[in-house]
Scaffold this motif. Structure first.
Motif, PDB file in Angstrom:
ATOM      1  N   ALA B 185      -2.213  12.397  40.452  1.00 41.40           N
ATOM      2  CA  ALA B 185      -1.582  11.102  41.167  1.00 41.40           C
ATOM      3  C   ALA B 185      -0.268  10.789  40.550  1.00 41.40           C
ATOM      4  N   ASP B 186      -0.097  10.722  39.514  1.00 40.67           N
ATOM      5  CA  ASP B 186       1.258  10.301  39.104  1.00 40.67           C
ATOM      6  C   ASP B 186       2.458  11.275  39.731  1.00 40.67           C
ATOM      7  N   ASP B 187       1.923  12.587  40.167  1.00 41.67           N
ATOM      8  CA  ASP B 187       2.747  13.614  40.570  1.00 41.67           C
ATOM      9  C   ASP B 187       3.074  13.206  42.120  1.00 41.67           C
ATOM     10  N   GLY B 188       2.392  12.046  42.634  1.00 41.14           N
ATOM     11  CA  GLY B 188       2.435  11.929  44.059  1.00 41.14           C
ATOM     12  C   GLY B 188       1.209  12.345  44.749  1.00 41.14           C
ATOM     13  N   LEU B 189       0.155  13.152  44.379  1.00 35.57           N
ATOM     14  CA  LEU B 189      -0.951  13.691  45.076  1.00 35.57           C
ATOM     15  C   LEU B 189      -2.041  12.297  45.283  1.00 35.57           C
ATOM     16  N   THR B 190      -2.459  12.151  46.331  1.00 32.60           N
ATOM     17  CA  THR B 190      -3.686  11.323  46.337  1.00 32.60           C
ATOM     18  C   THR B 190      -4.865  12.057  46.111  1.00 32.60           C
ATOM     19  N   VAL B 191      -5.668  11.374  45.176  1.00 30.11           N
ATOM     20  CA  VAL B 191      -7.004  11.835  44.767  1.00 30.11           C
ATOM     21  C   VAL B 191      -7.983  10.932  45.218  1.00 30.11           C
ATOM     22  N   LEU B 192      -9.098  11.472  45.642  1.00 31.80           N
ATOM     23  CA  LEU B 192     -10.398  10.675  45.742  1.00 31.80           C
ATOM     24  C   LEU B 192     -11.513  11.302  45.238  1.00 31.80           C
ATOM     25  N   ALA B 193     -12.079  10.749  44.220  1.00 29.64           N
ATOM     26  CA  ALA B 193     -12.991  11.511  43.190  1.00 29.64           C
ATOM     27  C   ALA B 193     -14.384  10.608  43.435  1.00 29.64           C
ATOM     28  N   SER B 194     -15.485  11.413  43.289  1.00 30.16           N
ATOM     29  CA  SER B 194     -16.766  10.325  43.115  1.00 30.16           C
ATOM     30  C   SER B 194     -17.242  10.851  41.519  1.00 30.16           C
ATOM     31  N   ALA B 195     -18.109   9.993  41.085  1.00 32.03           N
ATOM     32  CA  ALA B 195     -18.613   9.784  39.946  1.00 32.03           C
ATOM     33  C   ALA B 195     -20.119   9.472  39.482  1.00 32.03           C
ATOM     34  N   THR B 196     -20.817   9.961  39.015  1.00 29.99           N
ATOM     35  CA  THR B 196     -22.037   9.439  38.443  1.00 29.99           C
ATOM     36  C   THR B 196     -21.842   8.736  36.987  1.00 29.99           C
ATOM     37  N   GLU B 197     -20.972   9.181  36.640  1.00 30.45           N
ATOM     38  CA  GLU B 197     -20.645   8.805  35.044  1.00 30.45           C
ATOM     39  C   GLU B 197     -19.536   7.619  35.125  1.00 30.45           C
ATOM     40  N   SER B 198     -19.707   6.526  34.679  1.00 26.78           N
ATOM     41  CA  SER B 198     -18.688   5.473  34.628  1.00 26.78           C
ATOM     42  C   SER B 198     -17.480   5.635  33.947  1.00 26.78           C
ATOM     43  N   THR B 199     -17.355   6.508  33.108  1.00 29.13           N
ATOM     44  CA  THR B 199     -16.361   7.058  32.293  1.00 29.13           C
ATOM     45  C   THR B 199     -15.159   7.492  33.433  1.00 29.13           C
ATOM     46  N   ALA B 200     -15.568   8.031  34.180  1.00 27.01           N
ATOM     47  CA  ALA B 200     -14.784   8.683  35.298  1.00 27.01           C
ATOM     48  C   ALA B 200     -13.940   7.558  35.982  1.00 27.01           C
ATOM     49  N   LEU B 201     -14.204   6.313  35.872  1.00 29.32           N
ATOM     50  CA  LEU B 201     -13.459   5.198  36.585  1.00 29.32           C
ATOM     51  C   LEU B 201     -12.179   4.830  35.617  1.00 29.32           C
ATOM     52  N   SER B 202     -12.124   5.226  34.498  1.00 29.27           N
ATOM     53  CA  SER B 202     -11.166   4.852  33.360  1.00 29.27           C
ATOM     54  C   SER B 202      -9.775   5.271  34.128  1.00 29.27           C
ATOM     55  N   GLY B 203      -8.685   4.409  34.256  1.00 27.24           N
ATOM     56  CA  GLY B 203      -7.533   4.493  34.570  1.00 27.24           C
ATOM     57  C   GLY B 203      -7.126   4.867  36.175  1.00 27.24           C
ATOM     58  N   ALA B 204      -8.471   4.597  36.703  1.00 22.79           N
ATOM     59  CA  ALA B 204      -8.077   5.000  38.300  1.00 22.79           C
ATOM     60  C   ALA B 204      -7.327   3.789  39.088  1.00 22.79           C
ATOM     61  N   ASP B 205      -6.461   3.962  39.944  1.00 15.50           N
ATOM     62  CA  ASP B 205      -5.842   2.828  40.638  1.00 15.50           C
ATOM     63  C   ASP B 205      -6.865   2.077  41.467  1.00 15.50           C
ATOM     64  N   ARG B 206      -7.874   2.911  41.826  1.00 14.29           N
ATOM     65  CA  ARG B 206      -8.774   1.867  42.746  1.00 14.29           C
ATOM     66  C   ARG B 206     -10.329   2.439  42.182  1.00 14.29           C
ATOM     67  N   THR B 207     -11.220   1.615  41.911  1.00 17.98           N
ATOM     68  CA  THR B 207     -12.354   1.778  41.600  1.00 17.98           C
ATOM     69  C   THR B 207     -13.449   1.175  42.680  1.00 17.98           C
ATOM     70  N   LEU B 208     -14.302   1.774  42.859  1.00 23.05           N
ATOM     71  CA  LEU B 208     -15.226   1.477  44.108  1.00 23.05           C
ATOM     72  C   LEU B 208     -16.554   2.062  43.703  1.00 23.05           C
ATOM     73  N   THR B 209     -17.604   1.325  44.224  1.00 24.61           N
ATOM     74  CA  THR B 209     -18.922   1.848  44.061  1.00 24.61           C
ATOM     75  C   THR B 209     -19.701   1.870  45.643  1.00 24.61           C
ATOM     76  N   LEU B 210     -20.637   2.728  45.496  1.00 24.28           N
ATOM     77  CA  LEU B 210     -21.367   3.301  46.901  1.00 24.28           C
ATOM     78  C   LEU B 210     -22.774   2.822  46.653  1.00 24.28           C
ATOM     79  N   SER B 211     -23.396   1.908  47.358  1.00 19.31           N
ATOM     80  CA  SER B 211     -24.649   1.742  47.288  1.00 19.31           C
ATOM     81  C   SER B 211     -25.048   1.164  48.499  1.00 19.31           C
TER      82      SER B 211
END
Lengths: 213, 239
Positions: B185-211
């Protein structure tokens, strides 16, 4: 058979209570005092340096009202026999007496740390009890829950990835930063899962209330 | 203009016995160089969201736009160019890490020398240059996750979509993968990731939940106006 809970290693060594240690004083409530004791445990030091280290270490978490706050706190810690003056450091024209932790200081500090778990649980329990007051208005509870969830997400976002390559921490601040980040990340996960559970409970409640109406 | 835009997307799965709404009126805008992570429990629709965002599945309602164009009108070319969808690799495969990255390029008609060079660059980018000759079965779960990213990065995408990048990854390898996503992302790519572990939310520009098919998260630009609960309740009662 259920295994008894494990006792942290530092609690195995019960300090010898000196005769002059008065009848157990009331628990020390000041977070600043405990935090300062932690710094003395980390490395014996003198008042002014402790004040500087305090600011660096606990920035954004705890604050001293002024440098003289450290002198007051040190006096309390000495009075409670949690620290003692390091022999031979009160010398020269501008003596800088260094302080080190006593065995009691080490033991009490360990117990205080463990006690933080109870404090965390108590705070969380209070939040849950308060939220449960909305049983008659689950819609309002859902809105509050959404705010709580957003706060968790914001905290997660603001918690950096430690970014280490498997090497052990090079300093106490680095170790503290890593431990705090990991604790925060895992705690957020538990909270988000809990939010999901509560949301389902509240939606079921709304459905049941709708069916009764 | 956002690089990726999901506009009131609804997705449902239905057959003779099932009619389930997986995504419900989901809207999301991602800019270039943004790292967004969607957290959710298993079965909440995270993978569906990512497949819809990548143009692999079409929404039942709403629109998905990439670089301003509706993915429905793009055809099959999107995944090979602008969007890279990162899938877990089967570690039972006998291919080497380099072959895994090279093969799609060769299939697309890239010459062997060029494919080898690009594969090397991609492997180096994800920190796997030293593993190029290793078979998939010899890689750790974390290395396999990095390799799946390399296989996508070799196509120079602008958007990388990654489904649960740290699932099953060893504790010590986990943060390295998250740091890699951050660096992309810092290199300019847009990254959209999913996670079941909350540790993956660290340092993201945007954090969301799906429920229950609903996407939630802090508003991207400032806070929404505060609405008093009492008036919100009154509105519901009047609705």
């Amino acid at each position: 058979m259920i295994a008894p809970p494990r006792t942290p290693a530092f609690l195995y060594t019960t300090p010898v209570m000196p005769a002059e240690r008065e009848v157990q004083a009331a628990p020390m409530q000041s977070q600043v005092n405990w935090a300062l004791l932690g710094l003395v445990i980390e490395r014996p030091s003198y008042a002014y340096e402790l004040a500087r280290r305090f600011e660096r270490t606990y920035e954004g978490v705890l604050a001293l009202s002024s440098v003289s706050h450290v002198y007051t706190a040190l006096a309390v810690l000495r009075e409670r026999e949690l620290i003692e003056e390091l022999p031979g450091t009160r010398v020269g024209r501008q003596p800088k007496p260094h302080y080190q932790a006593t065995a009691n200081g080490l033991a009490d500090y360990g117990q205080w740390l463990v006690g933080q778990v109870d404090e965390d649980l108590r705070r969380q329990r209070l939040f849950v009890l308060a939220l449960a007051r909305f049983i008659r208005d689950p819609h309002a509870a859902l809105e509050i829950l959404a705010g709580y969830e957003q706060a968790c997400l914001t905290e997660a976002q603001n918690t950096p990835v430690p970014g280490h390559d498997g090497a052990c921490a090079a300093s106490a601040p680095e170790l503290a930063e890593r431990l705090a980040a990991e604790e925060s990340r895992l705690a957020i996960g538990a909270k988000l899962t809990w939010v999901e559970y509560v949301r389902r409970e509240l939606n079921a409640l709304i459905e049941a209330q709708g069916a009764r109406a | 203009m956002s690089l990726l835009e999901l506009d009131a997307v609804t997705k449902r799965y239905r057959d003779d016995q099932l009619d389930r709404i997986v995504l419900r009126d989901v809207s999301l805008q991602l800019d270039g160089g943004e790292l967004a992570v969607v957290w959710g429990v298993r079965g909440c629709g995270r993978s569906t969201l990512l497949r819809v965002a990548a143009g692999i599945e079409a929404p039942d309602a709403g629109a998905v736009r990439f670089d301003g164009r509706d993915l429905a009108s793009h055809g099959d070319g999107v995944l090979g160019s602008g969007i890279g969808y990162c899938q877990r690799l089967s570690q039972g495969s006998a291919e080497t890490a380099q072959e895994v990255v090279m093969l799609p390029l060769l299939a697309a008609g890239v010459a062997l020398t060029g494919a080898r060079s690009r594969a090397h660059d991609a492997l180096e980018r994800v920190g796997l240059a030293a593993c190029a000759a290793l078979r998939l079965s010899a890689l750790t779960t974390g290395e396999a996750a990095r390799l799946s990213l390399a296989r996508v990065l070799v196509h120079d995408p602008r958007l990388v979509v990654v489904d649960d990048p740290i699932q099953g990854v060893d504790l010590l390898e986990r943060d390295g993968i998250l740091a890699l996503l951050r660096s992309l992302a810092d290199d300019g790519l847009t990254v959209l990731a999913s996670a079941t572990e909350s540790t993956a939310l660290s340092g993201a520009d945007r954090t969301l939940t799906l429920s229950a098919g609903e996407l939630r998260g802090p508003p991207p630009h400032g806070l929404a106006p505060v609405v008093a609960l009492r008036s919100a309740g009154a509105r519901r009662a009047g609705a």
